[in-house]
Design an enzyme around this catalytic site. Structure first.
Site, mmCIF file in Angstrom:
data_model
loop_
_atom_site.group_PDB
_atom_site.id
_atom_site.type_symbol
_atom_site.label_atom_id
_atom_site.label_comp_id
_atom_site.label_asym_id
_atom_site.label_seq_id
_atom_site.Cartn_x
_atom_site.Cartn_y
_atom_site.Cartn_z
ATOM 1 N N GLU A 178 29.742 11.485 -3.668
ATOM 2 C CA GLU A 178 28.434 11.127 -4.388
ATOM 3 C C GLU A 178 28.519 9.836 -5.291
ATOM 4 O O GLU A 178 29.267 10.169 -6.493
ATOM 5 C CB GLU A 178 27.920 12.219 -5.222
ATOM 6 C CG GLU A 178 27.373 13.560 -4.375
ATOM 7 C CD GLU A 178 26.538 14.530 -5.019
ATOM 8 O OE1 GLU A 178 25.478 14.623 -4.369
ATOM 9 O OE2 GLU A 178 26.720 14.501 -6.156
ATOM 10 N N HIS A 218 31.042 17.852 -10.019
ATOM 11 C CA HIS A 218 29.820 17.030 -9.818
ATOM 12 C C HIS A 218 29.878 16.052 -10.992
ATOM 13 O O HIS A 218 30.531 16.163 -12.175
ATOM 14 C CB HIS A 218 28.653 17.920 -10.050
ATOM 15 C CG HIS A 218 27.482 17.159 -9.491
ATOM 16 N ND1 HIS A 218 27.146 16.110 -10.488
ATOM 17 C CD2 HIS A 218 26.811 16.960 -8.445
ATOM 18 C CE1 HIS A 218 25.793 15.698 -10.018
ATOM 19 N NE2 HIS A 218 25.843 16.048 -8.639
ATOM 20 N N LYS A 224 20.486 21.923 -9.634
ATOM 21 C CA LYS A 224 20.753 21.172 -10.886
ATOM 22 C C LYS A 224 20.066 22.357 -12.017
ATOM 23 O O LYS A 224 19.941 23.389 -11.874
ATOM 24 C CB LYS A 224 20.283 19.854 -10.977
ATOM 25 C CG LYS A 224 21.092 19.080 -10.043
ATOM 26 C CD LYS A 224 21.001 17.606 -10.413
ATOM 27 C CE LYS A 224 21.348 16.749 -9.005
ATOM 28 N NZ LYS A 224 21.544 15.439 -9.382
HETATM 29 P P1 PGA Z 1 20.038 13.516 -5.989
HETATM 30 O O1 PGA Z 1 21.102 14.465 -6.605
HETATM 31 O O2 PGA Z 1 19.760 13.622 -4.735
HETATM 32 O O3 PGA Z 1 18.842 13.729 -7.135
HETATM 33 O O4 PGA Z 1 20.224 11.960 -6.081
HETATM 34 C C1 PGA Z 1 22.219 14.498 -5.765
HETATM 35 C C2 PGA Z 1 23.277 15.223 -6.475
HETATM 36 O O5 PGA Z 1 23.277 14.922 -7.716
HETATM 37 O O6 PGA Z 1 24.003 16.074 -6.097
#
Ligand code: PGA
Length: 252
Positions: free
Chosen positions: A170, A100, A12
């Site tokens: 997700e 995403h 990110k």
């Molecule tokens: P996280 O993020 O493991 O910090 O929950 C996963 C993602 O958004 O791909």
């Protein structure tokens, strides 16, 4: 059967030039510890770091991906702020994250996602396609409908090639929250999605990952879900120690 398990690090908006040390540690660990054979590690750093990282890390054990791609179907041109598929490939990316939920919130609608997927495919970038329902949709019992709609509206039956596609489920209510769905819940989701993809796209074994608050601990439980081929990992992928431990614990 030993299928490949994907461990994808989604950094990110995190990391700087020194963060290459984290990737080097991961690379060194798996170079020395050769028992973890059936894995694929992909780092998706912010695009300002992609080129220098991919040039410095010359390891077959580590691959790279971008976190976004321009929807403009050109290699270059007068488009301020855009990075074309060709530019990303030149920077060392073989993969790109599309859809995403954090991007959907900012500027990716269903049409844009479809356009980006088709451009990535055309330019031979593999796609990490994210889908997920929010808490309201989950509580209404409409998770599967939401996911199916996201798939159908983004994956063009005539163009999509599942050999170049990874679907990362997700749940939005899991991302960064520390809350992970039960295995029963996940099992139902993956079974249904597999069936749906078979019906609609005539594909038997799509690559499907889980993402959302994956940790060194819960990866053991999540790893019991047979239909999952790996993980898209945010927070816990930033430090080599936790990222390596996730992979080690999965294969324990
Ligand atoms: P996280 O993020 O493991 O910090 O929950 C996963 C993602 O958004 O791909």
């Amino acid at each position: 059967m030993n299928k490949t398990i994907y461990f994808i690090a989604n950094w990110k908006m995190n990391g700087n030039h020194n963060s290459i040390n984290e990737i080097e540690r991961v690379s060194n660990f798996f170079r020395k510890n050769t028992i973890y054979k059936f894995k694929k590690i992909i780092f998706c750093p912010p695009s300002n770091l992609l080129s220098s990282f991919s040039k410095k890390i010359k390891s077959k054990l580590i691959d790279f991906g971008a976190q976004d791609i321009s929807k403009i179907n050109l290699h270059n041109g007068p488009y301020t702020g855009q990075l074309s598929a060709k530019m990303l490939k030149d920077s060392g990316a073989n993969y790109v994250i599309i859809g995403h939920s954090e991007k959907r919130l900012i500027d990716e609608d269903l049409k844009t996602i479809k356009e980006k997927i088709n451009i990535a495919l055309k330019n031979k970038l593999k796609i990490i396609f994210c889908i997920g329902e929010n808490l309201l949709q989950k509580n209404k019992g409409s998770s599967l409908n939401v996911l199916k709609r996201q798939i159908l509206s983004s994956l063009d039956k005539k163009k999509i090639n599942f050999n170049n596609l990874i679907i990362a489920y997700e749940p939005i209510w899991s991302i960064g929250t520390g809350i992970v769905p039960s295995n029963n819940y996940l099992d139902k989701i993956y079974r249904n999605l597999k069936k749906f993809i078979k019906e609609k796209y005539k594909v038997n074994s799509p690559i499907m990952l889980y993402g959302g608050s994956v940790t060194t601990d819960n990866v053991v439980t999540l790893g019991k879900i047979g239909l999952i081929s790996g993980f898209l990992i945010g927070g816990a992928s930033l430090k080599s120690t936790s990222f390596i431990k996730i992979i080690k614990n999965y294969f324990k």
